[in-house]
Enzyme design. Structure first.
Site, PDB file in Angstrom:
ATOM      1  N   GLU A  21     -26.461  18.042 -16.087  1.00  0.00           N
ATOM      2  CA  GLU A  21     -25.477  17.279 -16.103  1.00  0.00           C
ATOM      3  C   GLU A  21     -26.374  16.019 -16.042  1.00  0.00           C
ATOM      4  O   GLU A  21     -26.116  14.918 -16.528  1.00  0.00           O
ATOM      5  CB  GLU A  21     -24.590  17.281 -14.542  1.00  0.00           C
ATOM      6  CG  GLU A  21     -24.363  18.597 -15.034  1.00  0.00           C
ATOM      7  CD  GLU A  21     -23.261  18.550 -13.918  1.00  0.00           C
ATOM      8  OE1 GLU A  21     -23.580  19.018 -12.362  1.00  0.00           O
ATOM      9  OE2 GLU A  21     -21.853  18.058 -14.019  1.00  0.00           O
ATOM     10  N   ASP A  27     -12.594  20.068 -14.188  1.00  0.00           N
ATOM     11  CA  ASP A  27     -11.694  19.023 -13.058  1.00  0.00           C
ATOM     12  C   ASP A  27     -10.650  18.726 -13.311  1.00  0.00           C
ATOM     13  O   ASP A  27     -10.269  16.970 -14.000  1.00  0.00           O
ATOM     14  CB  ASP A  27     -12.503  18.392 -12.101  1.00  0.00           C
ATOM     15  CG  ASP A  27     -13.829  18.827 -11.805  1.00  0.00           C
ATOM     16  OD1 ASP A  27     -13.430  19.561 -10.469  1.00  0.00           O
ATOM     17  OD2 ASP A  27     -14.674  18.300 -11.929  1.00  0.00           O
ATOM     18  N   ASP A  84     -23.470  24.234  -3.032  1.00  0.00           N
ATOM     19  CA  ASP A  84     -22.933  22.536  -3.155  1.00  0.00           C
ATOM     20  C   ASP A  84     -24.409  21.852  -2.523  1.00  0.00           C
ATOM     21  O   ASP A  84     -25.001  22.257  -2.019  1.00  0.00           O
ATOM     22  CB  ASP A  84     -22.477  21.767  -1.738  1.00  0.00           C
ATOM     23  CG  ASP A  84     -21.987  20.309  -2.226  1.00  0.00           C
ATOM     24  OD1 ASP A  84     -22.964  19.720  -2.829  1.00  0.00           O
ATOM     25  OD2 ASP A  84     -21.081  19.578  -2.002  1.00  0.00           O
ATOM     26  N   HIS A 126     -13.091  23.611 -10.615  1.00  0.00           N
ATOM     27  CA  HIS A 126     -13.242  23.832  -9.546  1.00  0.00           C
ATOM     28  C   HIS A 126     -11.768  23.091  -8.878  1.00  0.00           C
ATOM     29  O   HIS A 126     -11.159  23.008  -9.118  1.00  0.00           O
ATOM     30  CB  HIS A 126     -13.791  22.717  -9.171  1.00  0.00           C
ATOM     31  CG  HIS A 126     -15.728  22.191  -9.731  1.00  0.00           C
ATOM     32  ND1 HIS A 126     -16.659  22.622  -9.242  1.00  0.00           N
ATOM     33  CD2 HIS A 126     -16.605  22.138 -11.122  1.00  0.00           C
ATOM     34  CE1 HIS A 126     -17.712  22.460  -9.802  1.00  0.00           C
ATOM     35  NE2 HIS A 126     -17.278  22.554 -10.925  1.00  0.00           N
ATOM     36  N   ASN A 178     -10.665  21.726  -6.075  1.00  0.00           N
ATOM     37  CA  ASN A 178     -10.082  21.418  -5.522  1.00  0.00           C
ATOM     38  C   ASN A 178     -10.337  19.812  -6.472  1.00  0.00           C
ATOM     39  O   ASN A 178     -10.072  18.685  -6.138  1.00  0.00           O
ATOM     40  CB  ASN A 178     -11.333  20.740  -3.977  1.00  0.00           C
ATOM     41  CG  ASN A 178     -10.940  20.885  -3.303  1.00  0.00           C
ATOM     42  OD1 ASN A 178     -10.121  20.264  -2.180  1.00  0.00           O
ATOM     43  ND2 ASN A 178     -11.514  22.158  -2.448  1.00  0.00           N
ATOM     44  N   HIS A 198     -13.832  27.808 -16.464  1.00  0.00           N
ATOM     45  CA  HIS A 198     -14.952  26.455 -14.966  1.00  0.00           C
ATOM     46  C   HIS A 198     -14.323  24.990 -14.839  1.00  0.00           C
ATOM     47  O   HIS A 198     -13.552  24.605 -15.216  1.00  0.00           O
ATOM     48  CB  HIS A 198     -15.859  25.906 -16.166  1.00  0.00           C
ATOM     49  CG  HIS A 198     -16.768  24.511 -15.449  1.00  0.00           C
ATOM     50  ND1 HIS A 198     -18.176  24.877 -15.253  1.00  0.00           N
ATOM     51  CD2 HIS A 198     -17.018  23.861 -14.431  1.00  0.00           C
ATOM     52  CE1 HIS A 198     -18.710  23.286 -15.066  1.00  0.00           C
ATOM     53  NE2 HIS A 198     -17.482  23.230 -13.727  1.00  0.00           N
ATOM     54  N   THR A 244     -16.237  25.926  -2.424  1.00  0.00           N
ATOM     55  CA  THR A 244     -16.926  25.735  -2.615  1.00  0.00           C
ATOM     56  C   THR A 244     -16.883  25.880  -1.126  1.00  0.00           C
ATOM     57  O   THR A 244     -15.722  24.832  -0.556  1.00  0.00           O
ATOM     58  CB  THR A 244     -17.860  24.056  -2.299  1.00  0.00           C
ATOM     59  OG1 THR A 244     -17.900  23.527  -3.551  1.00  0.00           O
ATOM     60  CG2 THR A 244     -19.250  23.998  -1.256  1.00  0.00           C
ATOM     61  N   PRO A 245     -17.110  26.922  -0.250  1.00  0.00           N
ATOM     62  CA  PRO A 245     -16.202  27.642   1.590  1.00  0.00           C
ATOM     63  C   PRO A 245     -16.903  26.404   2.063  1.00  0.00           C
ATOM     64  O   PRO A 245     -17.992  25.433   2.056  1.00  0.00           O
ATOM     65  CB  PRO A 245     -16.804  28.903   1.540  1.00  0.00           C
ATOM     66  CG  PRO A 245     -17.341  29.280   0.679  1.00  0.00           C
ATOM     67  CD  PRO A 245     -18.268  28.305  -0.211  1.00  0.00           C
TER      68      PRO A 245
HETATM   69  P1  IMP Z   1     -14.563  22.676  -4.617  1.00  0.00           P
HETATM   70  O1  IMP Z   1     -16.345  22.931  -4.346  1.00  0.00           O
HETATM   71  O2  IMP Z   1     -13.506  23.302  -4.823  1.00  0.00           O
HETATM   72  O3  IMP Z   1     -14.254  22.306  -3.252  1.00  0.00           O
HETATM   73  O4  IMP Z   1     -14.191  21.548  -5.753  1.00  0.00           O
HETATM   74  C1  IMP Z   1     -15.049  20.412  -5.443  1.00  0.00           C
HETATM   75  C2  IMP Z   1     -16.455  20.450  -5.672  1.00  0.00           C
HETATM   76  O5  IMP Z   1     -16.726  21.169  -6.847  1.00  0.00           O
HETATM   77  C3  IMP Z   1     -17.316  18.901  -5.523  1.00  0.00           C
HETATM   78  O6  IMP Z   1     -17.302  18.171  -4.814  1.00  0.00           O
HETATM   79  C4  IMP Z   1     -18.837  19.252  -6.231  1.00  0.00           C
HETATM   80  O7  IMP Z   1     -19.361  19.788  -5.049  1.00  0.00           O
HETATM   81  C5  IMP Z   1     -18.387  20.307  -6.976  1.00  0.00           C
HETATM   82  N1  IMP Z   1     -18.132  19.791  -8.925  1.00  0.00           N
HETATM   83  C6  IMP Z   1     -16.805  19.499  -9.471  1.00  0.00           C
HETATM   84  N2  IMP Z   1     -16.858  18.925 -10.536  1.00  0.00           N
HETATM   85  C7  IMP Z   1     -17.897  18.505 -11.038  1.00  0.00           C
HETATM   86  C8  IMP Z   1     -18.771  18.366 -11.671  1.00  0.00           C
HETATM   87  O8  IMP Z   1     -18.984  17.632 -12.953  1.00  0.00           O
HETATM   88  N3  IMP Z   1     -20.434  18.629 -11.216  1.00  0.00           N
HETATM   89  C9  IMP Z   1     -20.793  19.086 -10.429  1.00  0.00           C
HETATM   90  N4  IMP Z   1     -20.331  19.319  -9.523  1.00  0.00           N
HETATM   91  C10 IMP Z   1     -18.832  19.478  -9.131  1.00  0.00           C
HETATM   92 ZN    ZN Z   2     -18.438  21.978 -12.534  1.00  0.00          ZN
END
Ligand code: IMP
Ligand code: ZN
Length: 392
Positions: A256, A332, A169, A15, A17, A13, A98-99
């Protein structure tokens, strides 16, 4: 901590970004400041702030997305994130992202994922295996951390398996979806028309389509994430059902925030994994445990966003004692200044886990990966050989 670093680990898990290095984020922000796109002095303190509430975290993500959304930044951060995980002995990483689409930069969701794949290819300091198993070496006798290279020159060349999850998203708009539909519909119309019942749902279905198309680059599943206070679960259900029918795995950010009905419905869906599970009620725990859905536990993230009151009260303990399937993850690592080794270290010091228990916890995670059986078998051998060298 040193021991936690030395142990092989599995990250399920993370992400993209959210895992960006602080320095890289500052670098990219400064460059945009120089170009006059943003006011660097206004954002510097936001980047450097350590304690963030859940809503502040999502504000930071908005900033990160302004700073990182061009192809070369995406490629750069992917490369760095993989290097960072590999450097702390993560041997299998499921990286989710997220693309994104950005017309002014000529970026489509497809080209975004291409930029991520480019980042995987760009890693040179470690061997990255991201193509699915038919194209991976199937010599199970050679573990990931090769003894042979160690004997050669004393340097172990690390290897890491990387698989991708495409995130939906919870904010995605109908307009963005419509534009994507026009492109994809030509290719996928036959399948698409079976599932599309209204415009709102296009964007999520298309995310799944993209995941299917990208399967050859190691995309193995779909994640539902984004601000949990936004959007309705039911919007995403057709896309998630479709994903499942196509053989993609599904993991959901679940519980969450307090939302009893949504948690109930998500558990009904029987995703292959869920993330967080912070605001579960008695009934949810019962259903979770009886369905054996593995939980991605993100200790630092939950504490930082105040999703659990204190670390001692974290539901990790109850799930661990109940032998419920779980896996420690970072969520993250950049945004929360953590690492997977640090998450294990926190679990060890807070819940009293010894080295053997930590190793078992890490090794058991193999069973919950979305990668295939060939990868699982290689990972089991990697852990067995690591157990010997760690004298467990
Ligand atoms: P990305 O998808 O690579 O842009 O990573 C950042 C994105 O992951 C954020 O804009 C959220 O949509 C999602 N994200 C990151 N951390 C969390 C979290 O703790 N809860 C829900 N969504 C998250
Ligand atoms: Zn997450």
């Amino acid at each position: 901590m040193e021991w936690c670093v030395s142990m092989p680990k599995i990250e399920l898990h993370a992400h993209l970004n959210g895992s960006i290095r602080d320095n890289t984020l500052l670098d990219l922000a400064r460059a945009l400041g120089d170009k006059g796109v943003i006011d660097f002095s206004q954002v510097e303190h936001v980047i450097l702030k350590n304690d963030r509430s859940l809503s502040e975290v999502f504000k930071l993500f908005d900033l990160i997305h302004i700073v990182t959304t061009d192809h070369s930044s995406i490629t750069r951060i992917t490369k760095e994130v993989v290097e960072d995980f590999a450097s702390e002995n993560v041997v299998y990483l499921e990286l989710r992202t997220t693309p994104k689409k950005n017309d002014s930069l000529g970026m489509s969701k497809r080209s975004y994922v291409d930029a991520v794949v480019e980042g995987l290819r760009a890693v040179s300091s470690v061997d990255v295996a991201f193509i699915p198993s038919s194209e991976e070496p199937t010599n199970l006798s050679s573990p990931l951390l090769s003894d042979a290279s160690d004997k050669c020159n004393g340097n172990i060349r690390k290897k890491i398996f990387v698989r991708l999850l495409l995130s939906i998203d919870r904010r995605e708009t109908t307009e963005a979806a419509m534009e994507t539909v026009i492109f994809y519909a030509e290719v996928f119309w036959a399948k698409l028309s079976l599932f599309v019942t209204d415009l709102e749902r296009y964007t999520h279905l298309l995310q799944v389509m993209l995941a299917l198309e990208m399967r050859r680059f190691g995309v193995v599943g779909i994640d539902l994430s984004g601000n949990p206070a936004v959007g309705e679960w039911i919007t995403y259900l057709p896309a998630l059902i479709f994903a499942r029918q196509q053989g993609l795995y599904v993991t959901l950010h679940c519980g969450e925030v307090s939302n009893s009905k949504e948690i109930h419905n998500m558990l009904d869906f029987l995703p292959q994994r869920i993330g967080h599970a912070c605001f579960f009620e008695e009934e949810h725990w019962r259903r979770l445990k009886s369905s054996n859905i593995p939980v991605e536990i993100c200790l630092t993230s939950n504490i930082r966003t105040l999703s659990v009151p204190t670390i001692d009260a974290h539901h990790f303990v109850d799930l661990y004692n109940a032998r419920h399937p779980l896996v420690l993850c970072t969520d993250d690592s950049g945004v929360f200044s953590t690492s997977l080794s640090n998450e294990y270290n926190i679990a060890a010091s807070t819940f009293g886990l010894g080295q053997n228990e930590m190793f078992e916890l890490s090794k058991n995670s193999i069973e919950f990966i979305f990668g295939d059986n060939v990868v699982k078998e290689i990972l089991r051998k990697t852990f067995d050989s690591a157990a010997k060298s760690l004298e467990l």
